[in-house]
Design an enzyme around this catalytic site. Structure first.
Site, PDB file in Angstrom:
ATOM      1  N   CYS A   1     -13.880 -23.717 -23.471  1.00 42.85           N
ATOM      2  CA  CYS A   1     -12.581 -24.090 -24.043  1.00 42.85           C
ATOM      3  C   CYS A   1     -12.152 -25.408 -23.405  1.00 42.85           C
ATOM      4  CB  CYS A   1     -11.552 -22.981 -23.873  1.00 42.85           C
ATOM      5  SG  CYS A   1     -11.150 -22.571 -22.157  1.00 42.85           S
TER       6      CYS A   1
ATOM      7  N   ASN B   1     -10.646 -24.105 -19.260  1.00 41.76           N
ATOM      8  CA  ASN B   1     -11.418 -23.057 -18.575  1.00 41.76           C
ATOM      9  C   ASN B   1     -10.541 -22.198 -17.669  1.00 41.76           C
ATOM     10  OD1 ASN B   1     -14.260 -22.750 -16.292  1.00 41.76           O
ATOM     11  ND2 ASN B   1     -13.790 -21.528 -18.079  1.00 41.76           N
TER      12      ASN B   1
ATOM     13  N   CYS C   1      -7.953 -20.109 -19.590  1.00 42.93           N
ATOM     14  CA  CYS C   1      -7.413 -19.069 -20.475  1.00 42.93           C
ATOM     15  C   CYS C   1      -8.497 -18.478 -21.391  1.00 42.93           C
ATOM     16  CB  CYS C   1      -6.262 -19.614 -21.333  1.00 42.93           C
ATOM     17  SG  CYS C   1      -4.812 -20.100 -20.378  1.00 42.93           S
ATOM     18  N   ARG C   2      -8.865 -19.209 -22.432  1.00 41.79           N
ATOM     19  CA  ARG C   2      -9.691 -18.609 -23.483  1.00 41.79           C
ATOM     20  C   ARG C   2     -11.144 -18.352 -23.067  1.00 41.79           C
ATOM     21  NH1 ARG C   2      -8.352 -23.165 -27.658  1.00 41.79           N
ATOM     22  NH2 ARG C   2      -8.281 -24.251 -25.660  1.00 41.79           N
ATOM     23  N   SER C   3     -11.805 -19.349 -22.485  1.00 44.39           N
ATOM     24  CA  SER C   3     -13.229 -19.116 -22.153  1.00 44.39           C
ATOM     25  C   SER C   3     -13.421 -18.148 -20.985  1.00 44.39           C
ATOM     26  CB  SER C   3     -14.010 -20.425 -21.970  1.00 44.39           C
ATOM     27  OG  SER C   3     -13.503 -21.216 -20.938  1.00 44.39           O
TER      28      SER C   3
ATOM     29  N   ASP D   1      -4.938 -21.906 -28.482  1.00 42.92           N
ATOM     30  CA  ASP D   1      -4.641 -22.116 -27.070  1.00 42.92           C
ATOM     31  C   ASP D   1      -3.325 -21.402 -26.723  1.00 42.92           C
ATOM     32  OD1 ASP D   1      -4.089 -23.061 -24.566  1.00 42.92           O
ATOM     33  OD2 ASP D   1      -4.427 -25.168 -25.068  1.00 42.92           O
TER      34      ASP D   1
HETATM   35  P1  4NP Z   1      -7.680 -23.012 -22.148  1.00 44.32           P
HETATM   36  O1  4NP Z   1      -6.117 -23.311 -22.114  1.00 44.32           O
HETATM   37  O2  4NP Z   1      -8.353 -24.230 -22.781  1.00 44.32           O
HETATM   38  O3  4NP Z   1      -7.774 -21.816 -23.014  1.00 44.32           O
HETATM   39  O4  4NP Z   1      -8.110 -22.800 -20.721  1.00 44.32           O
HETATM   40  C1  4NP Z   1      -5.576 -24.459 -21.526  1.00 44.32           C
HETATM   41  C2  4NP Z   1      -5.175 -24.415 -20.230  1.00 44.32           C
HETATM   42  C3  4NP Z   1      -4.617 -25.535 -19.636  1.00 44.32           C
HETATM   43  C4  4NP Z   1      -4.463 -26.686 -20.372  1.00 44.32           C
HETATM   44  C5  4NP Z   1      -4.880 -26.731 -21.678  1.00 44.32           C
HETATM   45  C6  4NP Z   1      -5.442 -25.616 -22.261  1.00 44.32           C
HETATM   46  N1  4NP Z   1      -3.876 -27.829 -19.773  1.00 44.32           N
HETATM   47  O5  4NP Z   1      -3.691 -28.810 -20.479  1.00 44.32           O
HETATM   48  O6  4NP Z   1      -3.564 -27.793 -18.585  1.00 44.32           O
END
Ligand code: 4NP
Length: 159
Positions: free
Chosen positions: A9, A12, A14-16, A128
């Site tokens: 994702c 790294n 939340c989703r992955s 997200d």
């Molecule tokens: P992820 O979510 O891609 O599912 O891990 C996010 C977590 C943090 C951020 C973006 C997406 N960020 O911009 O900090």
């Protein structure tokens, strides 16, 4: 033979990591842990070294799922060391495809959107959840539990 999967994702956190944890949980339930190597990574590097987001961990824990991930950024070597790279959304897919081209002929991994394995949902991207509320984290898990089960059925068909 061991099958090597990398969930990807943006951050790294939340989703992955959730996809990784859900898949590991399924492997354990089906007694297939020794047949797979499972990891996750982000296309971005802002959260490198961090555990999964507290809200994502809490939502997973409520379903009996542990998220062991520490964030790392995807590297060009990942395209030769993993068999299958699974992306959470269209931006991740585009970023990963650029990196795979950069890696050149050594990039032997297949690249697929995670929700190409969805069965119960028609969405094509895992949204997200980072800037939203608790329901967003639950929805991520609903999508991933469905897609991970179908992915595992395809890679290791039930007897
Ligand atoms: P992820 O979510 O891609 O599912 O891990 C996010 C977590 C943090 C951020 C973006 C997406 N960020 O911009 O900090």
């Amino acid at each position: 033979m061991t099958q090597k999967l990398l969930f990807v994702c943006l951050g790294n956190i939340c989703r992955s990591p959730a996809a990784e944890g859900v898949f590991l949980h399924l492997l354990e339930k089906r007694g297939l842990s020794d047949q797979f190597v499972v990891d996750s990574a982000g296309t971005g590097g802002w959260h490198v070294g961090n555990p999964a987001d507290r809200r994502m961990q809490a939502a997973a824990n409520r379903r009996g799922i542990n998220l062991p991930s520490r964030a790392r950024q995807i590297s060009l070597d990942d395209f030769s060391s993993f068999d299958l790279v699974l992306t959470m959304d269209d931006d991740n897919l585009a970023a990963v495809q650029v990196l795979a081209r950069e890696a050149g002929p050594r990039a032997t991994a297949s690249i697929k959107p995670m929700l190409s394995y969805a069965g119960r949902f028609s969405e094509t991207e895992v949204p997200d959840p980072y800037y939203g509320g608790e329901a967003g984290f639950e929805h991520v898990l609903d999508l991933l539990e469905d897609a991970c089960a179908n992915l595992l059925d395809e890679l290791s068909p039930p007897a």
